[in-house]
Design a protein around this motif. Structure first.
Motif, PDB file in Angstrom:
ATOM      1  N   ILE A  15     -13.888  31.891  31.958  1.00 28.45           N
ATOM      2  CA  ILE A  15     -14.317  30.320  31.610  1.00 28.45           C
ATOM      3  C   ILE A  15     -12.874  30.923  30.566  1.00 28.45           C
ATOM      4  O   ILE A  15     -12.698  29.469  30.107  1.00 28.45           O
ATOM      5  N   PHE A  16     -11.863  32.064  30.562  1.00 26.10           N
ATOM      6  CA  PHE A  16     -11.269  31.440  29.231  1.00 26.10           C
ATOM      7  C   PHE A  16      -9.838  30.733  30.416  1.00 26.10           C
ATOM      8  O   PHE A  16      -9.113  29.877  29.114  1.00 26.10           O
ATOM      9  N   LEU A  17      -9.316  30.822  31.480  1.00 23.59           N
ATOM     10  CA  LEU A  17      -8.116  29.829  32.006  1.00 23.59           C
ATOM     11  C   LEU A  17      -9.356  28.775  32.048  1.00 23.59           C
ATOM     12  O   LEU A  17      -8.075  27.322  31.142  1.00 23.59           O
ATOM     13  N   PHE A  18     -10.558  28.362  32.105  1.00 28.38           N
ATOM     14  CA  PHE A  18     -11.576  27.017  31.397  1.00 28.38           C
ATOM     15  C   PHE A  18     -10.955  26.407  30.573  1.00 28.38           C
ATOM     16  O   PHE A  18     -10.215  25.488  29.573  1.00 28.38           O
ATOM     17  N   ILE A  19     -11.180  27.089  29.138  1.00 25.06           N
ATOM     18  CA  ILE A  19     -10.697  26.490  27.331  1.00 25.06           C
ATOM     19  C   ILE A  19      -9.363  26.515  27.302  1.00 25.06           C
ATOM     20  O   ILE A  19      -9.286  25.660  27.066  1.00 25.06           O
ATOM     21  N   LEU A  23      -7.838  22.744  26.082  1.00 25.01           N
ATOM     22  CA  LEU A  23      -6.813  23.244  24.701  1.00 25.01           C
ATOM     23  C   LEU A  23      -5.968  22.475  24.395  1.00 25.01           C
ATOM     24  O   LEU A  23      -5.209  21.880  23.994  1.00 25.01           O
ATOM     25  N   ILE A  24      -4.865  23.384  26.409  1.00 21.22           N
ATOM     26  CA  ILE A  24      -3.342  22.434  26.477  1.00 21.22           C
ATOM     27  C   ILE A  24      -3.665  21.255  26.322  1.00 21.22           C
ATOM     28  O   ILE A  24      -3.372  19.859  25.527  1.00 21.22           O
ATOM     29  N   TYR A  25      -4.749  19.863  27.364  1.00 24.70           N
ATOM     30  CA  TYR A  25      -4.766  18.580  26.997  1.00 24.70           C
ATOM     31  C   TYR A  25      -5.355  17.919  26.292  1.00 24.70           C
ATOM     32  O   TYR A  25      -4.691  17.730  25.486  1.00 24.70           O
ATOM     33  N   ALA A  29      -2.484  15.674  24.481  1.00 23.46           N
ATOM     34  CA  ALA A  29      -3.477  14.131  23.950  1.00 23.46           C
ATOM     35  C   ALA A  29      -3.181  13.255  22.844  1.00 23.46           C
ATOM     36  O   ALA A  29      -2.579  12.684  21.427  1.00 23.46           O
ATOM     37  N   ILE A  30      -3.560  14.539  21.399  1.00 19.83           N
ATOM     38  CA  ILE A  30      -3.046  14.497  19.940  1.00 19.83           C
ATOM     39  C   ILE A  30      -2.064  14.289  19.940  1.00 19.83           C
ATOM     40  O   ILE A  30      -1.800  13.260  19.334  1.00 19.83           O
ATOM     41  N   THR A  31      -1.115  15.636  20.350  1.00 17.27           N
ATOM     42  CA  THR A  31       0.460  15.328  19.844  1.00 17.27           C
ATOM     43  C   THR A  31       0.812  14.119  20.647  1.00 17.27           C
ATOM     44  O   THR A  31       2.449  14.114  20.644  1.00 17.27           O
ATOM     45  N   GLN A  32       0.174  12.956  21.688  1.00 18.23           N
ATOM     46  CA  GLN A  32       1.069  12.381  22.753  1.00 18.23           C
ATOM     47  C   GLN A  32       2.658  12.724  23.585  1.00 18.23           C
ATOM     48  O   GLN A  32       3.283  12.591  23.227  1.00 18.23           O
ATOM     49  N   PHE A  33       2.011  14.396  23.721  1.00 21.13           N
ATOM     50  CA  PHE A  33       3.625  15.241  24.806  1.00 21.13           C
ATOM     51  C   PHE A  33       2.749  14.882  25.827  1.00 21.13           C
ATOM     52  O   PHE A  33       2.112  15.794  26.158  1.00 21.13           O
ATOM     53  N   ASN A  34       3.788  14.716  26.768  1.00 23.76           N
ATOM     54  CA  ASN A  34       3.967  14.731  28.169  1.00 23.76           C
ATOM     55  C   ASN A  34       4.852  15.726  28.573  1.00 23.76           C
ATOM     56  O   ASN A  34       5.789  15.597  28.472  1.00 23.76           O
TER      57      ASN A  34
END
Length: 261
Positions: A15-19, A23-25, A29-34
């Motif tokens: 569950i922790f890894l999934f969260i 969050l990383i994804y 997406a919000i910061t448009q970082f590739n």
């Protein structure tokens, strides 16, 4: 029972890894970082650093000025920390449960510590810059205010952790407040307090470069000046001097800690 606990632990880990992945994804997406594009630019960035951040004979000619500003920066950090330590000691005595005079002063001391500690030194620099302008006073006050908050909190905890037996013994004999502080509290807490002061000197010397860029003083001003004029060779020399100074001060601080603790 152990198997059930292991299954529960694995489930919590999944569950922790999934969260974390979600969050990383979302952050990307919000910061448009590739991430892939970022990794691919690392070799080019390293190549630029190797070709541009070289210390040349021309940059070495600026060494006396750099060392002068570096000394100014170090002594400003030491002065701000030591003067702040005196005020922090007073606030620490007022704020500690062991040595508080009354509840009002205790709350006041803890409030001052909380406000000044939770506002970053950079933010204090910008706030004070509006009132005092770009000068060494602004840099000194920014370091001073930030240090007061941190040391006050550290001193309060150090005093609270001190042994109560000597305090109670002196109180039972009718000793005055100042006698109790001088004979029972300070001797127990002094090594730990000195260690915190040394830690803040190290921290302030690391922070003062950025403060100097904002306030136009010390080694930060020299760094900013060379950077804006694209004199990257001099920037490399300034950076090297800062790193060496921090390492030397860190070694000296660690040695003093071993002696006093």
């Amino acid at each position: 029972m152990n198997e059930k606990m292991m299954r529960k632990s694995r489930r919590q880990t999944v569950i922790f890894l999934f969260i974390m992945i979600v969050l990383i994804y979302m952050s990307s997406a919000i910061t448009q970082f590739n991430f892939i594009d970022g990794m691919l630019t690392i070799p080019k960035a390293l190549g630029w650093m190797i070709s541009n951040l070289l210390i040349t004979q021309e940059s070495l000619a600026k060494l006396p000025l750099i060392l002068e500003k570096l000394n100014e920066t170090i002594f400003m950090s030491i002065a701000a920390t030591t003067i702040a330590a005196v005020l922090s000691l007073i606030l620490g005595l007022f704020g500690s449960k062991t040595t508080k005079i009354n509840s009002f002063l205790s709350v006041f001391a803890r409030f001052i510590a909380s406000v000044s500690r939770n506002i970053p030194v950079v933010a204090w620099s910008l706030i004070l810059l509006l009132s005092f302008g770009q000068n060494s006073v602004t840099g000194f006050l920014a370091l001073f205010v930030g240090t007061v908050g941190f040391l006050t909190r550290a001193f309060i905890e150090s005093i609270d952790e001190a042994s109560q037996s000597s305090v109670e013994a002196l109180t039972a004999t009718g000793a005055t407040y100042f006698h109790i502080v001088n004979k029972a509290v300070i001797p127990q807490c002094l090594p730990q307090m000195l260690s915190w002061i040394l830690f803040m000197i190290e921290t302030n010397i690391r922070s003062v470069t950025l403060v100097g860029i904002l306030t136009g003083t010390g080694i930060g001003y020299i760094f900013d000046m060379y950077y804006k004029t694209l004199n990257y060779n001099a920037v490399a020399l300034v950076t090297l001097c800062i790193v060496i100074a921090v390492i030397i001060i860190d070694l000296i601080s660690n040695y003093i800690r071993k002696v006093i603790l």
